[in-house]
Design an enzyme around this catalytic site. Structure first.
Site, PDB file in Angstrom:
ATOM      1  N   GLY A 247       0.807  -1.222   0.000  1.00 49.11           N
ATOM      2  CA  GLY A 247       0.000   0.000   0.000  1.00 49.11           C
ATOM      3  C   GLY A 247       0.837   1.269   0.000  1.00 49.11           C
ATOM      4  O   GLY A 247       2.060   1.231   0.162  1.00 49.11           O
ATOM      5  N   HIS A 248       0.144   2.393  -0.138  1.00 55.27           N
ATOM      6  CA  HIS A 248       0.829   3.683  -0.266  1.00 55.27           C
ATOM      7  C   HIS A 248       1.494   4.080   1.049  1.00 55.27           C
ATOM      8  O   HIS A 248       0.910   3.994   2.117  1.00 55.27           O
ATOM      9  CB  HIS A 248      -0.119   4.767  -0.744  1.00 55.27           C
ATOM     10  CG  HIS A 248      -1.366   4.913   0.047  1.00 55.27           C
ATOM     11  ND1 HIS A 248      -2.286   3.903   0.217  1.00 55.27           N
ATOM     12  CD2 HIS A 248      -1.877   5.969   0.712  1.00 55.27           C
ATOM     13  CE1 HIS A 248      -3.294   4.346   0.938  1.00 55.27           C
ATOM     14  NE2 HIS A 248      -3.077   5.583   1.254  1.00 55.27           N
ATOM     15  N   GLY A 249       2.735   4.504   0.924  1.00 52.80           N
ATOM     16  CA  GLY A 249       3.455   4.995   2.085  1.00 52.80           C
ATOM     17  C   GLY A 249       4.087   3.918   2.944  1.00 52.80           C
ATOM     18  O   GLY A 249       4.671   4.222   3.985  1.00 52.80           O
ATOM     19  N   GLY A 267       0.919   2.818   4.853  1.00 51.23           N
ATOM     20  CA  GLY A 267       1.612   3.423   5.977  1.00 51.23           C
ATOM     21  C   GLY A 267       2.279   2.451   6.929  1.00 51.23           C
ATOM     22  O   GLY A 267       2.915   2.883   7.899  1.00 51.23           O
TER      23      GLY A 267
END
Lengths: 347, 347, 347
Positions: A247-249, A267
């Site tokens: 996922g993003h981050g 995250g």
């Protein structure tokens, strides 16, 4: 390649050659499994491998074994070429590399490939048929782009990396040296970020980027998303299998290994040397310490300290989980006993 | 863009600007996280965010915060540009959109794209390198087809939609306006329908189609299958993450959100506003009511009423599941106690 | 096609036509579901289908039903064209095939396709736009390669197979006759094999190959990995859904079915006729006997005997699992009772 040549190479390698017997110095064509190996093939066996019992019947031309009296005696009794090695699996990897050298590729840019403006290309770069490279991309020396790959604009790829067919790399992604991106993987796609409003989901722009450090592999059809701001980062030497979602981050440390169908939510921060088995899930923003191991299908929903081995969902220490799982299978019986006891208590 | 310009835009937006302090009206280049933001970057903070404690140390040039005295006081003490907002996250989304305006694309059809006969193309359509568009397709105004996309015949795509690289759209699919299909997704592939017979699996022809309503996003490498008859339908405004499987004949309502690696089996009927977290599974033909929330890894095997929050496998109400999960970890202890009690009872 | 023609064909088919009533011999355009079928559409109903109750209201032009008095009476009362069939679902599949005959394709090799040297192509082969075929590949008669497919070198594909858009087939893979590889699938990619060493993960070369036997389907974005030595093999007539991972060195028997998001780890040996439901996981080197059924989300971590039905993680016999799962939901109550009993015992 004859066995004595392989032995010479193993002496230079990292697997720890201990002793060997050249025998009739067989010409070896390739590697094979212990069960199927023929006299022009080489195989290996690890300590504690249950296949030990079939070593006697093996038709292999040569075998790489651990340094135990039992196995040496079997090898001697077969009059086969053999070597004892500290790490026979590693030796086998080295031997396979020798027997199947990477094919010589004449570097070339296929005439059907489409290159944007201001693309910079290093020496000995290959770009396959129908690949598309966006504006201002930079490809390092010896990098290979296979057919059908699409690279958006402003992507940087280091040296000696290989991008397999039909994978997609989105704008601004940075891929290091000696990386392998497998077929149909997607790097740098938009993170899944939406804000609930009265008029529906409002998109959070994903303006960040993905950084893939050196010596990383990303498996087929895996997706590494970019974040709204900042970066998603896969640490040096990490190996990611097929169909994995990052996922993003998310950031991962160095030398992690993630098996197929793992999902890491936005995250999450993953330490060095973390091993995630198949179908593991990690929740948003969770921190996973160094060298954590999560067994298959486990779901990590809160922070895990370094060195822990966890299992289950929500994930708990593996030892506890093994006992809980065993007890789970006894639940129907427990229900019966409790009913009986309750009856006694209230009787 | 200077801070006062952003404030002017936020006044027109939906995030609910309350008050602000222009300060030295910094020139802002982009967004950043609270931890990393520098003086040419803007950041945001939400009520109850644990990062609140680091706001004091932030080097951000400007901050978007909720309207609390505590945070306003911190902002004032830093002499930084700030604004209080009803929905700071939404404000941040609006600001990111302003700071990174969609790049101006000169609409064009790349000369390497292959178009079938009778393809109809609206105004300002872009078709990327090596894309392939089947016969009788219809692409609405302003739609963007990225390189390597393959569209089979008789597909309709609305206006202002974006189809990312190497995704595949099968024959007769209908995609609405303002949709985003991410890289390597597959829309309208054959449903998995086979009939057991004495001579093996007999294929059920998949003659139906997929309908994607307006404002839908489909993630990377996700697959939306078409059914044997009728349609598979993704409702308006629904957002589907990467690596999600939507089986043949599934219908979802409006405004659903499905996280990565969700699997919805054939014929399931999903209501409006349903939220499925990562790796959730939904069984064949199950009905899921409006606004149901399923937490990660849960498996829905029977109908769920509107508004329920469910967890676990088979999924049960979330509150019950939390208590059951907590008890699960105590099973070994329970076994011991029961043994002790049983001994007492029979002793 | 008029109903009497369909009846003639069903007589020749395998579904077991018993009796029929031509009625006004409707012209039928296509299949539809029982709920939605109109008077130019045909539908079907199976024994024990809960939709039985809505048969009375159906507007279908013709219906295929099991041979029960109740349903025949309803059909007669509606004065609709009908047929009773031993296997109505199979009859419906045959009817759909008749109503939507495979479109006549003029075999051709698109001028944008790129063919390596020494590629051998059978009769009536189609190769789509921007496909790329590696050196020394061999494509059997009537095989269809859709646009954007990338085939590496030395691949063999049999006759009458269909390779959908943007899928990738790696070097030396062997694909049989009558196979379908769906869009964005990857066949023959490198297995996930790494050896831990002091200097990080050392790659085990993956020198083996993938063999896909006849009549196999591989779903969208699924990945079938090749092993370090030897082969990965998918048995004749097996059907694999979307987003499935088949690890290196896995073998499956004939006629298996695997639903979406199944993951089979390296070296697992799966028997004939095995059915794996959605999101099932199978661990490394596990042996699964013939005709085993694993229900959704189960995780098989040790060998399973032929004919077993298993569920849960770790997988246990389905019947036991159903009772354990039911008891799981009563755990909070059990904890209470045990506390009460313990108090009594120690009181």
């Amino acid at each position: 390649m004859i066995f004595s040549q392989l032995i010479s190479s193993l002496k230079e390698g990292d697997s720890g050659l201990i002793s060997y017997y050249i025998g009739n110095n067989p010409e070896l064509k390739e590697g094979a499994s212990l069960e199927l190996a023929q006299n022009n093939q080489i195989t290996f066996l690890e300590e504690n491998n249950i296949l030990k019992t079939i070593l006697k019947e093996s038709n292999a031309g040569a075998i790489l074994i651990p340094n135990t009296e039992e196995l040496i005696n079997i090898a001697k009794s077969k009059n086969v070429a053999w070597a004892t090695i500290k790490n026979p699996r590693l030796a086998f990897a080295e031997v396979l590399t020798l027997l199947s050298p990477p094919k010589l590729r004449t570097p070339s840019i296929h005439k059907s490939a489409v290159l944007g403006e201001q693309v910079e290309i290093g020496e000995n770069v290959s770009i396959g048929a129908n690949a598309s490279i966006g504006e201002r991309c930079n490809l390092g020396n010896n990098t290979v782009i296979h057919p059908g790959v699409v690279i958006y604009e402003d992507v940087t790829i280091g040296t000696d990396s290989e991008i397999h067919a039909n994978s997609v790399i989105h704008r601004r992604s940075k891929i290091g040296n000696n990386c392998i991106i497998h077929s149909n993987a997607v790097i740098g796609s938009e993170g899944f970020g939406f804000i609930p409003t009265n008029s529906g989901w409002k998109k959070m722009p994903q303006t960040g980027l993905v950084v893939i450090e050196d010596e990383v592999e990303i498996g087929c059809s895996s997706a590494i998303d970019r974040p709204s701001v900042g970066e998603t980062r896969i640490g040096q030497g990490s190996k990611i299998d097929n169909l994995v979602q990052i996922g993003h981050g998310v950031t991962t440390g160095k030398g992690c290994a993630m098996a197929s169908q793992v999902g890491v939510a936005g995250g999450a921060q993953i330490g060095n040397g973390v091993i995630l088995a198949g179908q593991v899930g990690i929740a948003n923003r969770v921190k996973v310490g160094d060298n954590v191991v999560a067994s298959s299908k486990s779901g990590i929903t809160s922070n895990i300290s370094s060195g822990e081995i966890v299992s289950g969902f929500p994930a708990i220490p593996n030892r506890l989980w093994l006992r809980c799982s065993a007890a789970f299978n006894k639940l129907p019986e427990m229900v019966k006993i409790i009913r009986y006891l309750k009856k006694g208590a209230s009787g």
